[in-house]
Design an enzyme around this catalytic site. Structure first.
Site, PDB file in Angstrom:
ATOM      1  N   ALA A  61      78.720  23.150  12.840  1.00 48.48           N
ATOM      2  CA  ALA A  61      77.536  23.536  12.060  1.00 48.48           C
ATOM      3  C   ALA A  61      77.996  24.294  10.820  1.00 48.48           C
ATOM      4  O   ALA A  61      79.057  24.921  10.825  1.00 48.48           O
ATOM      5  CB  ALA A  61      76.643  24.421  12.914  1.00 48.48           C
ATOM      6  N   GLY A 100      79.761  22.157  16.648  1.00 48.36           N
ATOM      7  CA  GLY A 100      78.805  21.056  16.499  1.00 48.36           C
ATOM      8  C   GLY A 100      79.498  19.732  16.232  1.00 48.36           C
ATOM      9  O   GLY A 100      78.965  18.669  16.568  1.00 48.36           O
ATOM     10  N   GLU A 103      80.341  18.524  19.543  1.00 47.22           N
ATOM     11  CA  GLU A 103      79.078  18.167  20.227  1.00 47.22           C
ATOM     12  C   GLU A 103      78.561  16.816  19.723  1.00 47.22           C
ATOM     13  O   GLU A 103      78.031  16.014  20.488  1.00 47.22           O
ATOM     14  CB  GLU A 103      78.045  19.273  20.011  1.00 47.22           C
ATOM     15  N   GLU A 123      82.154  28.257  19.320  1.00 47.22           N
ATOM     16  CA  GLU A 123      80.925  28.997  18.999  1.00 47.22           C
ATOM     17  C   GLU A 123      80.960  30.435  19.496  1.00 47.22           C
ATOM     18  O   GLU A 123      80.424  31.345  18.865  1.00 47.22           O
ATOM     19  CB  GLU A 123      79.702  28.288  19.597  1.00 47.22           C
TER      20      GLU A 123
HETATM   21  C1  LIG Z   1      73.701  25.627  16.240  1.00 48.71           C
HETATM   22  C2  LIG Z   1      74.566  25.846  17.425  1.00 48.71           C
HETATM   23  C3  LIG Z   1      75.526  24.756  17.694  1.00 48.71           C
HETATM   24  C4  LIG Z   1      76.651  24.649  16.775  1.00 48.71           C
HETATM   25  C5  LIG Z   1      77.358  25.699  16.382  1.00 48.71           C
HETATM   26  C6  LIG Z   1      78.533  25.524  15.552  1.00 48.71           C
HETATM   27  O1  LIG Z   1      79.020  24.453  15.299  1.00 48.71           O
HETATM   28  S1  LIG Z   1      79.185  26.942  14.951  1.00 48.71           S
HETATM   29  C7  LIG Z   1      80.593  26.425  14.006  1.00 48.71           C
HETATM   30  C8  LIG Z   1      81.701  26.026  14.881  1.00 48.71           C
HETATM   31  N1  LIG Z   1      82.857  25.768  14.097  1.00 48.71           N
HETATM   32  C9  LIG Z   1      83.796  26.688  13.907  1.00 48.71           C
HETATM   33  O2  LIG Z   1      83.742  27.771  14.430  1.00 48.71           O
HETATM   34  C10 LIG Z   1      84.939  26.304  13.012  1.00 48.71           C
HETATM   35  C11 LIG Z   1      85.146  27.370  11.977  1.00 48.71           C
HETATM   36  N2  LIG Z   1      86.213  27.031  11.085  1.00 48.71           N
HETATM   37  C12 LIG Z   1      87.523  27.184  11.391  1.00 48.71           C
HETATM   38  O3  LIG Z   1      87.890  27.550  12.483  1.00 48.71           O
HETATM   39  C13 LIG Z   1      88.516  26.901  10.315  1.00 48.71           C
HETATM   40  O4  LIG Z   1      87.879  27.047   9.090  1.00 48.71           O
HETATM   41  C14 LIG Z   1      89.122  25.480  10.387  1.00 48.71           C
HETATM   42  C15 LIG Z   1      90.008  25.381  11.643  1.00 48.71           C
HETATM   43  C16 LIG Z   1      88.033  24.438  10.446  1.00 48.71           C
HETATM   44  C17 LIG Z   1      89.970  25.219   9.132  1.00 48.71           C
HETATM   45  O5  LIG Z   1      90.925  26.239   8.986  1.00 48.71           O
HETATM   46  P1  LIG Z   1      91.784  26.354   7.640  1.00 48.71           P
HETATM   47  O6  LIG Z   1      92.711  27.495   7.854  1.00 48.71           O
HETATM   48  O7  LIG Z   1      92.322  25.038   7.303  1.00 48.71           O
HETATM   49  O8  LIG Z   1      90.754  26.698   6.497  1.00 48.71           O
HETATM   50  P2  LIG Z   1      89.771  27.971   6.341  1.00 48.71           P
HETATM   51  O9  LIG Z   1      89.486  28.608   7.656  1.00 48.71           O
HETATM   52  O10 LIG Z   1      90.257  28.811   5.251  1.00 48.71           O
HETATM   53  O11 LIG Z   1      88.432  27.236   5.902  1.00 48.71           O
HETATM   54  C18 LIG Z   1      88.350  26.539   4.668  1.00 48.71           C
HETATM   55  C19 LIG Z   1      86.993  26.785   4.070  1.00 48.71           C
HETATM   56  O12 LIG Z   1      86.015  26.148   4.893  1.00 48.71           O
HETATM   57  C20 LIG Z   1      84.995  27.065   5.231  1.00 48.71           C
HETATM   58  N3  LIG Z   1      84.500  26.704   6.573  1.00 48.71           N
HETATM   59  C21 LIG Z   1      85.242  26.389   7.651  1.00 48.71           C
HETATM   60  N4  LIG Z   1      84.446  26.060   8.680  1.00 48.71           N
HETATM   61  C22 LIG Z   1      83.171  26.172   8.217  1.00 48.71           C
HETATM   62  C23 LIG Z   1      81.923  25.973   8.816  1.00 48.71           C
HETATM   63  N5  LIG Z   1      81.788  25.537  10.092  1.00 48.71           N
HETATM   64  N6  LIG Z   1      80.831  26.199   8.075  1.00 48.71           N
HETATM   65  C24 LIG Z   1      80.932  26.602   6.806  1.00 48.71           C
HETATM   66  N7  LIG Z   1      82.109  26.811   6.185  1.00 48.71           N
HETATM   67  C25 LIG Z   1      83.214  26.600   6.892  1.00 48.71           C
HETATM   68  C26 LIG Z   1      85.684  28.418   5.198  1.00 48.71           C
HETATM   69  O13 LIG Z   1      84.742  29.450   5.043  1.00 48.71           O
HETATM   70  C27 LIG Z   1      86.599  28.260   4.003  1.00 48.71           C
HETATM   71  O14 LIG Z   1      85.813  28.454   2.852  1.00 48.71           O
HETATM   72  P3  LIG Z   1      86.431  29.203   1.569  1.00 48.71           P
HETATM   73  O15 LIG Z   1      86.916  30.531   2.064  1.00 48.71           O
HETATM   74  O16 LIG Z   1      87.533  28.302   1.101  1.00 48.71           O
HETATM   75  O17 LIG Z   1      85.264  29.299   0.664  1.00 48.71           O
END
Ligand SMILES: CCC/C=C/C(=O)SCCNC(=O)CCNC(=O)[C@H](O)C(C)(C)COP(=O)([O-])OP(=O)([O-])OC[C@H]1O[C@@H](n2cnc3c(N)ncnc32)[C@H](O)[C@@H]1OP(=O)([O-])[O-]
Length: 719
Positions: A61, A100, A103, A123
């Site tokens: 998400a 997501g 999912e 999450e």
């Molecule tokens: C509704 C309930 C059900 C669902 C819930 C969910 O899915 S909850 C979500 C579950 N998902 C997670 O928890 C995954 C969260 N993300 C991560 O764990 C890591 O970002 C990564 C492993 C995807 C990539 O790592 P990496 O070291 O290669 O790169 P990096 O970490 O530096 O990120 C690069 C840029 O992308 C951005 N950004 C990233 N993800 C999101 C996002 N979902 N959204 C928006 N933005 C996101 C991040 O802010 C950054 O922006 P910046 O600073 O450049 O402006």
């Protein structure tokens, strides 16, 4: 957004397009809904593949959308529609499928992953649960125990592990989309009923109640007050005990509670704070995006005590060639053995070969002549460090970066010992240095942006969360720790016990209360510093321990303990007693209680009843007040820097966002009002005097934390 193409005549290919991680924004969700309808309505299309552009399936998400009004098609019906589709849908997972994103893949009928892909339901780390059916589908697919592990920890698993769990159907080393397209063509005529995970029974082990009871107990122990891990267990329990539709209803209820909790807000703030610290800036205007680092191929570590050993391991594990120098023969031998052991244990855990051959040991500082960067990690003594820096400056190439692993000494004084002070920075690691994630990169007045950029990049390469901070006594972390420790001692003088203060702080969420932490780190460390500062000695006129230094209240309690050789865990006695030196089980010590009673009597201190609120407010608000001073002084660029330092370096509970976020949650006016109250009661404690920046923020209507930088800029421009 998403793109539609027809490939191989009969496969509809839907590509998610939302850089950088193809998060499921409203536009992406709308794209998936529209393009699924299109694929299902085209008679030539017999099957569908969903993939993400640029080798990334989907990061879940869009976290940025959580704070605002949700628009666009909701996730749950979108995923249900995919699962209910009459044509096979295959997820082609490259890069990542998280939250997501996974999912969505679980809603597909098949999952093909690249061998380097990672999947997970993280999450919980954002204060949520897999609320788009993940908590109900995953246990049905891979069983309750494995699902509990993945959902409560949020850990990312490799494609190989996912295959073992049955989470993906196939992994490939080739082009995943091509493989998925061929797979989709092969399964065109296969019946789909057996592929819809929501229809699967949830297979439970026979002792399922015992399993949930045990998992719940263990989750509660490690959660330190975080509620999301507990809700995750409850959601999986619903999958195990209820029909799918009722389980989904329970998932929805639990998610709604989490969504509106302050904890989810704090954890999502912290997610972005971790990324914000990488965009560092210096008061000179130098910034991360305009300052290029220089590559480091070979590094050196000087001094192989506890810190030097950990730093050597961290560098070698990340693939750097390291020259490790220790001048004492016996210490060098011990260090060699310890480092090899750490490397071997780490390699075994990660299933790789130990990086033993990356390290060259030596006793002579001349052996660092050709390295690109040196990290000095000798004993925390300015005179000794100065000498080492003079030697390094004479021995090393003129372009070598010289870094000090000091925990609070003046970087500028070290820079002044060298030919090229612009190449000197602090690299403050936290013990154990190969494990702890935090690195404070400290720039002095002469440090160049090149040196900061290079140290920040090195930190990233060795897996640290690096925060650039200015030069002052204790930098950010230890400077804020000082008033916190000081208040804890004053509370003992006024009637509290170490057990009570620690209990309150641990209930708040710290891994360890202040006294247990001090016993672990060793009380003699601070004692030596206070002696060097001329604090830990008796009053020159009376010969008695004094409670006043330079017009400020001072507590000699820690010094008195050290005089008794009570140095904490290592001597088996400190603020607590231990079964034997080195033991970690802290027990209340009647000797200490008597000692405190006698101390109070000697100084005519009347013990009063101290409650939870007073412990929390005095310890935390004095620390937060110092945080505002640090922001005002420009030592930290923003509140995110402080919060990241405290969560990664000082075990501040992440679900409370960090000290500055916590202050914003409590309300800045309340923090100000309580500081005023305590300062009035203790006018000889300057750390309780509210900082002008805090007053300014309150006067500006307590703006949200994201807007503090604007107020700070204004305050600093008026200085
Ligand atoms: C509704 C309930 C059900 C669902 C819930 C969910 O899915 S909850 C979500 C579950 N998902 C997670 O928890 C995954 C969260 N993300 C991560 O764990 C890591 O970002 C990564 C492993 C995807 C990539 O790592 P990496 O070291 O290669 O790169 P990096 O970490 O530096 O990120 C690069 C840029 O992308 C951005 N950004 C990233 N993800 C999101 C996002 N979902 N959204 C928006 N933005 C996101 C991040 O802010 C950054 O922006 P910046 O600073 O450049 O402006």
């Amino acid at each position: 957004m998403a793109q539609y193409t027809r490939v191989s005549g009969s496969v509809g290919l839907i590509t998610l397009q939302s850089p950088p991680v193809n998060a499921l924004s409203a536009a992406v969700r709308q794209g998936i809904v529209d393009l699924m309808q299109r694929a299902l309505s085209e008679p030539e299309v017999k099957s569908v593949v969903i993939c993400g552009q640029n080798g990334i399936f989907c990061g879940g998400a869009d976290i940025k959308e959580f704070g605002g009004q949700m628009s666009g098609p909701p996730l749950i019906p979108m995923i249900h529609a995919i699962e209910a589709a009459s044509k096979p849908v295959v997820a082609a997972i490259e890069g990542i499928a998280l939250g997501g994103g996974l999912e969505l893949a679980l809603g597909c009928h098949y999952r093909i992953a690249h061998s380097k892909a990672k999947v997970g339901l993280p999450e919980v780390t954002l204060g949520l649960l897999p609320g788009a059916g993940g908590s109900q589908r995953l246990p049905r697919l891979i069983g309750v125990p494995a699902a509990l592990d993945l959902i409560t920890t949020g850990r990312h698993v490799t494609a190989a592990e996912a295959l073992k769990f049955g989470l993906v159907d196939q992994i490939t080393d080739h082009n995943t989309v091509n493989v998925a397209v061929k797979f989709a063509q092969r399964v065109t005529d296969q019946p789909l009923d057996a592929r819809r995970i929501s229809t699967y029974p949830c297979l439970c082990p026979p002792d399922v109640d015992v399993l949930f009871e045990e998992v719940m107990q263990s989750v509660r122990r490690t959660a330190r007050g975080a509620i999301a891990p507990i809700a995750c267990v409850q959601a999986v329990r619903a999958a195990a005990t209820l029909p799918y539709n009722q389980g989904m209803e329970r998932e929805r209820e639990l998610l709604a509670t989490l969504f509106t909790s302050g904890q989810a807000h704090a954890l999502q703030y912290f997610f972005f704070a971790q990324r914000a610290v990488g965009r560092w800036s210096m008061p000179s205007g130098a910034r991360w995006d305009t300052s290029k680092p220089r590559p480091v191929h070979k590094a050196a570590v000087i001094g192989l005590g506890t810190m030097g050993r950990g730093i050597t391991v961290a560098l070698a594990q990340a693939g750097f060639s390291v020259v490790a120098v220790e001048t004492q023969e016996k210490q060098l031998m011990e260090a060699k053995q310890a480092i090899s052991g750490m490397l071997e244990r780490g390699a075994k855990r990660r299933g790789v070969a130990p990086a033993l051959d990356k390290i060259n040991y030596g006793r002579n500082i001349q052996s660092v002549a050709d390295v690109d960067l040196v990290i000095e990690a000798v004993f925390e003594d300015m005179a000794l460090k100065k000498k080492v820096f003079q030697q390094l400056s004479a021995v090393c190439k003129p372009s070598t970066f010289l870094c000090s692993n000091t925990s609070g000494l003046d970087i500028d004084q070290l820079a002044c010992q060298t030919r090229n002070p612009e190449l000197v920075v602090g690299m403050h690691f936290f013990a154990p240095a190969h494990v702890m994630k935090l690195l404070e990169v400290v720039y002095g007045p002469k440090s160049s942006p090149l040196a900061v950029a290079t140290a920040m990049q090195l930190g990233k390469k060795i897996g640290k969360v690096s925060v650039a901070v200015g030069n002052c006594r204790g930098f950010v972390g230890n400077r804020m720790l000082k008033p916190y420790l000081e208040q804890a001692l004053f509370l003992l003088e006024e009637g509290a016990t170490p057990e009570f203060v620690d209990q309150v702080l641990e209930e708040f969420g710290f891994a360890m209360g202040v006294f247990r932490m001090s016993d672990l780190s060793g009380l003699d460390v601070g004692w030596k510093v206070r002696m060097a500062d001329g604090l830990a000695m008796p009053d020159s006129t009376t010969g008695q321990p004094t409670r006043l230094r330079q017009g400020r209240r001072y507590s000699p309690l820690g010094d008195l303990l050290c005089e008794q050789r009570r140095f904490g865990q290592k001597t088996g006695r400190g603020w607590y007693q231990y079964d034997k030196p080195g033991s970690q089980v802290a027990k209340p010590d009647p000797w200490l209680h008597r000692f405190l009673d006698e101390y109070r009597a000697r100084h005519a201190l009347v013990a009063h009843r101290i409650d939870h609120q007073e412990v929390l407010e005095r310890c935390l608000y004095s620390m937060i007040n110092e945080g505002f001073r640090i922001l005002e002084d420009g030592i930290a660029a923003g509140p995110e820097d402080i919060d990241v330092i405290y969560v990664f370096g000082y075990s501040w509970p992440r679900h409370r966002g960090g000290p500055m976020f916590y202050a914003a949650t409590v309300g800045l006016n309340k923090v100000l009002e309580r500081l005023e109250h305590y300062y009035q009661a203790h006018p000889d404690v300057p750390s309780l005097q509210p900082c002008p920046l805090l007053r300014k923020l309150v006067a500006s209507g307590s703006p949200p934390i994201q807007k503090w930088r604007e107020v700070i800029k204004k305050v600093r421009s008026q200085l």
